[in-house]
Design a protein around this motif. Structure first.
Motif, short mmCIF file in Angstrom:
data_model
loop_
_atom_site.label_atom_id
_atom_site.label_comp_id
_atom_site.label_asym_id
_atom_site.label_seq_id
_atom_site.Cartn_x
_atom_site.Cartn_y
_atom_site.Cartn_z
N TYR A 1 36.76 67.42 82.08
CA TYR A 1 35.90 68.60 81.99
C TYR A 1 36.52 69.80 82.72
O TYR A 1 36.52 70.91 82.21
CB TYR A 1 34.48 68.33 82.52
N ARG A 2 37.04 69.57 83.90
CA ARG A 2 37.65 70.66 84.67
C ARG A 2 38.79 71.31 83.88
O ARG A 2 38.91 72.54 83.86
CB ARG A 2 38.16 70.14 86.03
N ASN A 3 39.60 70.51 83.20
CA ASN A 3 40.69 71.07 82.40
C ASN A 3 40.17 71.99 81.30
O ASN A 3 40.78 73.01 81.00
CB ASN A 3 41.55 69.96 81.80
N MET A 4 39.05 71.63 80.70
CA MET A 4 38.46 72.50 79.67
C MET A 4 37.83 73.73 80.30
O MET A 4 38.03 74.85 79.84
CB MET A 4 37.40 71.75 78.87
N ALA A 5 37.03 73.53 81.33
CA ALA A 5 36.26 74.61 81.93
C ALA A 5 37.12 75.65 82.64
O ALA A 5 36.70 76.79 82.82
CB ALA A 5 35.22 74.04 82.89
N ALA B 1 40.95 80.43 77.36
CA ALA B 1 40.69 80.52 75.92
C ALA B 1 39.44 79.73 75.53
O ALA B 1 38.63 80.19 74.73
CB ALA B 1 41.91 80.01 75.14
N VAL B 2 39.28 78.55 76.09
CA VAL B 2 38.11 77.72 75.78
C VAL B 2 36.83 78.40 76.22
O VAL B 2 35.82 78.42 75.51
CB VAL B 2 38.23 76.32 76.44
N MET B 3 36.84 78.98 77.40
CA MET B 3 35.61 79.51 78.00
C MET B 3 35.30 80.97 77.62
O MET B 3 34.22 81.47 77.96
CB MET B 3 35.68 79.38 79.52
N LYS B 4 36.19 81.62 76.90
CA LYS B 4 36.01 83.03 76.56
C LYS B 4 34.63 83.33 75.99
O LYS B 4 33.97 84.27 76.41
CB LYS B 4 37.09 83.47 75.57
N TYR B 5 34.18 82.53 75.02
CA TYR B 5 32.90 82.79 74.38
C TYR B 5 31.76 81.97 74.97
O TYR B 5 30.63 82.03 74.50
CB TYR B 5 32.97 82.52 72.87
N ILE B 6 32.03 81.19 76.00
CA ILE B 6 31.00 80.36 76.62
C ILE B 6 30.49 81.03 77.89
O ILE B 6 29.28 81.27 78.04
CB ILE B 6 31.53 78.94 76.90
N ALA C 1 15.78 71.38 70.26
CA ALA C 1 17.01 70.97 70.92
C ALA C 1 18.09 72.01 70.63
O ALA C 1 18.04 72.71 69.61
CB ALA C 1 17.47 69.60 70.43
N GLU C 2 19.05 72.10 71.53
CA GLU C 2 20.18 73.00 71.35
C GLU C 2 21.43 72.20 71.02
O GLU C 2 21.70 71.18 71.65
CB GLU C 2 20.43 73.80 72.64
N ILE C 3 22.17 72.67 70.02
CA ILE C 3 23.48 72.09 69.74
C ILE C 3 24.55 73.05 70.25
O ILE C 3 24.32 74.25 70.36
CB ILE C 3 23.72 71.78 68.24
N GLY C 4 25.71 72.49 70.57
CA GLY C 4 26.82 73.30 71.01
C GLY C 4 28.11 72.52 70.89
O GLY C 4 28.10 71.29 70.72
N TYR C 5 29.21 73.23 70.99
CA TYR C 5 30.53 72.62 70.84
C TYR C 5 31.56 73.50 71.52
O TYR C 5 31.38 74.71 71.64
CB TYR C 5 30.89 72.47 69.35
N SER C 6 32.62 72.88 72.00
CA SER C 6 33.78 73.62 72.50
C SER C 6 34.99 72.74 72.24
O SER C 6 34.92 71.52 72.35
CB SER C 6 33.64 73.95 73.99
N PRO D 1 42.10 74.66 72.43
CA PRO D 1 42.67 75.60 71.46
C PRO D 1 43.55 74.96 70.38
O PRO D 1 43.55 75.44 69.24
CB PRO D 1 43.49 76.55 72.34
N GLU D 2 44.25 73.90 70.70
CA GLU D 2 45.12 73.30 69.68
C GLU D 2 44.35 72.65 68.54
O GLU D 2 44.93 72.28 67.51
CB GLU D 2 46.11 72.30 70.31
N PHE D 3 43.02 72.56 68.67
CA PHE D 3 42.20 71.97 67.62
C PHE D 3 41.34 73.01 66.89
O PHE D 3 40.54 72.66 66.04
CB PHE D 3 41.34 70.84 68.19
N TRP D 4 41.53 74.28 67.21
CA TRP D 4 40.81 75.35 66.51
C TRP D 4 41.33 75.46 65.09
O TRP D 4 42.50 75.17 64.79
CB TRP D 4 41.01 76.68 67.22
N GLY D 5 40.48 75.92 64.19
CA GLY D 5 40.88 76.18 62.81
C GLY D 5 41.05 74.94 61.96
O GLY D 5 41.56 75.01 60.84
N LYS D 6 40.59 73.80 62.44
CA LYS D 6 40.74 72.54 61.70
C LYS D 6 39.38 71.99 61.25
O LYS D 6 39.26 70.83 60.89
CB LYS D 6 41.48 71.52 62.55
N LYS D 7 38.35 72.81 61.34
CA LYS D 7 36.98 72.47 60.94
C LYS D 7 36.31 71.40 61.80
O LYS D 7 35.32 70.79 61.42
CB LYS D 7 36.92 72.07 59.46
N TYR D 8 36.85 71.19 63.01
CA TYR D 8 36.22 70.23 63.92
C TYR D 8 34.88 70.74 64.45
O TYR D 8 33.93 69.97 64.59
CB TYR D 8 37.14 69.88 65.09
#
Length: 167
Positions: free
Chosen positions: A21-25, A29-34, A88-93, A96-103
């Motif tokens: 989690y720390r690596n993501m947070a 780039a990951v947190m820009k819109y969060i 309920a709230e849904i969310g995802y993050s 970056p290497e997995f962006w644009g792949k419809k995940y």
């Protein structure tokens, strides 16, 4: 119960996931819109602890690590958390290497379907940064409708909702 979609599988976030989690947070780039910025390690730890507390409240929903099924690579996080009695709230993050792949779309679709089978969840919301065009398009594709614009944690946010079709 095994939680998986066509290309992904989901595992509940646990305390031993702190480094993941720390690596993501702490990734800008990951947190820009969060959160609008990368978190400091201490902030990430506090946020993770909050997620873990939420995970204890209702066993069948919460915060999840998301993995590719083949190969078994960590790609990001997903959430389905109760925010009100029947909402309920849904969310995802994603890393970056997995962006644009419809995940992100696959994660959202999985949690929409999953929530549809939980009797007490009648509607879903998604909170996004108004500048996140990809998330706006994703939510539109799943028939979410705009609910309101405001500020959450000093960040501008748009909230979208989806009324679930229940049998």
């Amino acid at each position: 119960m095994k939680m998986c979609s066509e290309r992904l599988h989901f595992k509940k976030l646990v305390s031993s996931d702190a480094a993941t989690y720390r690596n993501m947070a702490t990734n800008e780039a990951v947190m820009k819109y969060i959160t609008g910025r990368a978190l400091e390690p201490k902030e990430a730890r506090i946020r993770l602890n909050n997620m873990l507390e939420i995970n204890k409240e209702i066993p069948e929903i919460g915060f999840y690590k998301v993995y590719q099924s083949k190969p078994n690579h960590f790609i990001g996080l997903g959430k389905l958390v109760l925010v009100e009695n029947s909402t309920a709230e849904i969310g995802y993050s994603l890393l970056p290497e997995f962006w644009g792949k419809k995940y992100a779309s696959e994660i959202a679709g999985f949690f929409i379907n999953y929530a549809s089978n939980i009797p007490y969840i009648k509607e879903l919301i998604a909170v996004i940064n108004p500048q996140n065009a990809a998330s706006k398009k994703l939510l539109s594709n799943y028939k979410f409708t705009w609910l309101e614009t405001g500020f959450i944690n000093q960040q501008q946010a748009e909230i979208y909702k989806l009324i679930l079709d229940k049998p």
